[in-house]
Design a protein around this motif. Structure first.
Motif, PDB file in Angstrom:
ATOM      1  N   VAL A   6     -10.989  16.172   6.833  1.00 43.01           N
ATOM      2  CA  VAL A   6      -9.725  15.453   6.695  1.00 43.01           C
ATOM      3  C   VAL A   6     -10.015  13.974   6.939  1.00 43.01           C
ATOM      4  CG1 VAL A   6      -7.414  15.140   7.649  1.00 43.01           C
ATOM      5  CG2 VAL A   6      -8.371  17.439   7.453  1.00 43.01           C
ATOM      6  N   LEU A   7      -9.578  13.117   6.010  1.00 43.87           N
ATOM      7  CA  LEU A   7      -9.827  11.677   6.103  1.00 43.87           C
ATOM      8  C   LEU A   7      -8.547  10.902   5.819  1.00 43.87           C
ATOM      9  CD1 LEU A   7     -11.475   9.021   6.081  1.00 43.87           C
ATOM     10  CD2 LEU A   7     -12.081   9.542   3.713  1.00 43.87           C
ATOM     11  N   PHE A   8      -8.050  10.231   6.847  1.00 47.09           N
ATOM     12  CA  PHE A   8      -6.928   9.313   6.704  1.00 47.09           C
ATOM     13  C   PHE A   8      -7.214   8.120   7.596  1.00 47.09           C
ATOM     14  CE2 PHE A   8      -5.066  13.221   5.205  1.00 47.09           C
ATOM     15  CZ  PHE A   8      -4.270  12.806   4.153  1.00 47.09           C
ATOM     16  N   PRO A   9      -6.807   6.905   7.201  1.00 50.05           N
ATOM     17  CA  PRO A   9      -7.142   5.718   7.985  1.00 50.05           C
ATOM     18  C   PRO A   9      -6.523   5.721   9.385  1.00 50.05           C
ATOM     19  CG  PRO A   9      -5.674   5.146   6.172  1.00 50.05           C
ATOM     20  CD  PRO A   9      -6.066   6.571   5.988  1.00 50.05           C
ATOM     21  N   ASP A  13      -2.325  10.368  11.598  1.00 52.02           N
ATOM     22  CA  ASP A  13      -2.082  11.090  10.337  1.00 52.02           C
ATOM     23  C   ASP A  13      -3.155  12.158  10.099  1.00 52.02           C
ATOM     24  OD1 ASP A  13       0.093   9.444   9.931  1.00 52.02           O
ATOM     25  OD2 ASP A  13      -0.940   8.124   8.495  1.00 52.02           O
ATOM     26  N   ALA A  14      -4.410  11.784  10.339  1.00 52.67           N
ATOM     27  CA  ALA A  14      -5.511  12.723  10.154  1.00 52.67           C
ATOM     28  C   ALA A  14      -5.353  13.921  11.099  1.00 52.67           C
ATOM     29  CB  ALA A  14      -6.848  12.026  10.398  1.00 52.67           C
ATOM     30  N   SER A  29     -13.622  21.214   9.585  1.00 53.57           N
ATOM     31  CA  SER A  29     -14.951  20.903  10.114  1.00 53.57           C
ATOM     32  C   SER A  29     -15.019  19.521  10.742  1.00 53.57           C
ATOM     33  CB  SER A  29     -15.998  20.986   8.998  1.00 53.57           C
ATOM     34  OG  SER A  29     -15.977  22.252   8.402  1.00 53.57           O
ATOM     35  N   ALA A  30     -14.250  18.556  10.212  1.00 53.62           N
ATOM     36  CA  ALA A  30     -14.302  17.192  10.732  1.00 53.62           C
ATOM     37  C   ALA A  30     -13.019  16.443  10.403  1.00 53.62           C
ATOM     38  CB  ALA A  30     -15.491  16.448  10.142  1.00 53.62           C
ATOM     39  N   VAL A  31     -12.673  15.499  11.286  1.00 57.22           N
ATOM     40  CA  VAL A  31     -11.541  14.601  11.071  1.00 57.22           C
ATOM     41  C   VAL A  31     -12.108  13.187  11.139  1.00 57.22           C
ATOM     42  CG1 VAL A  31      -9.340  13.792  11.979  1.00 57.22           C
ATOM     43  CG2 VAL A  31      -9.904  16.223  12.100  1.00 57.22           C
ATOM     44  N   VAL A  51      -9.934  16.380   2.139  1.00 53.47           N
ATOM     45  CA  VAL A  51      -8.506  16.075   1.989  1.00 53.47           C
ATOM     46  C   VAL A  51      -8.336  14.656   2.509  1.00 53.47           C
ATOM     47  CG1 VAL A  51      -6.158  16.701   2.654  1.00 53.47           C
ATOM     48  CG2 VAL A  51      -7.897  18.491   2.410  1.00 53.47           C
ATOM     49  N   CYS A  52      -7.882  13.732   1.636  1.00 58.98           N
ATOM     50  CA  CYS A  52      -7.874  12.335   2.047  1.00 58.98           C
ATOM     51  C   CYS A  52      -6.738  11.535   1.444  1.00 58.98           C
ATOM     52  CB  CYS A  52      -9.202  11.679   1.669  1.00 58.98           C
ATOM     53  SG  CYS A  52      -9.525  11.689  -0.097  1.00 58.98           S
ATOM     54  N   GLY A  53      -6.480  10.398   2.077  1.00 58.29           N
ATOM     55  CA  GLY A  53      -5.566   9.403   1.547  1.00 58.29           C
ATOM     56  C   GLY A  53      -6.327   8.560   0.537  1.00 58.29           C
TER      57      GLY A  53
END
Length: 182
Positions: A6-9, A13-14, A29-31, A51-53
């Motif tokens: 999961v990738l969000f700035p 949110d992440a 597995s990772a944020v 899953v990302c912004g």
């Protein structure tokens, strides 16, 4: 289980997306909060889904997509305006605000595609190098000469020994050669 990053700035949110996925049975597995972190994680994992912004402190989604390992899929979560500008036909997109069902169904679908691809690769016959073919032929020749077997019988013998011992065919052929040549 499919690896999910999961990738969000914004870390909040992440974390919220991670919690949502975990609550619905997915293993995250990772944020991450930067593209570089996500790339580092993706390179250490076998395959999976990101899953990302669309924008991070160090890059935007298109730069990340270009650098992402080929064994990783991407789900872009962004506004309708950003999604309308996206020209990547292989990129899965989900419009903001996130509809939980859409995200979960998309993840299920992508995870199943990855599992199918893994099964297909496992079922695909492995090609042997010339060296491995030579070892197999030498072991069969030795069995044919010393035990008066046909090539087919020698091959079946090596195959059965391989299955019984839990080693691959080439390792078994090497054992046959070492035992019969001492």
């Amino acid at each position: 289980m499919t690896n999910i990053i999961v990738l969000f700035p914004k870390a909040e949110d992440a974390g919220n997306v991670r919690s949502l996925l975990v609550r619905h049975g997915f293993e995250v597995s990772a944020v991450c909060t930067t593209g570089a972190q996500a790339l580092a994680q993706a390179n250490t994992l076998g395959d999976g889904i990101l899953v990302c912004g669309y924008k991070y402190p160090d890059m935007i989604y298109s730069e990340l997509r270009a650098s992402l390992p080929s064994h990783f899929e991407m789900i872009l979560v962004a506004s309708q305006r950003v999604l309308s500008e996206c020209r990547d036909s292989e990129l899965m997109c989900i419009a903001m605000p996130i509809k939980v069902r859409d995200l979960l169904n998309t993840l299920d679908l992508m995870a199943e595609q990855i599992a199918r691809r893994k099964r297909r690769l496992r079922q695909k016959p492995k090609t042997r190098s010339e060296e491995e073919k030579k070892i197999l032929w030498e072991a069969k020749s030795l069995l044919m000469e010393r035990n008066h077997m046909s090539e087919e019988e020698a091959h079946r013998y090596i195959q059965k020994c391989s299955m019984d011992s839990g080693t691959n065919l080439v390792e078994t052929a090497e054992m046959v050669l070492s035992l019969m040549n001492f």
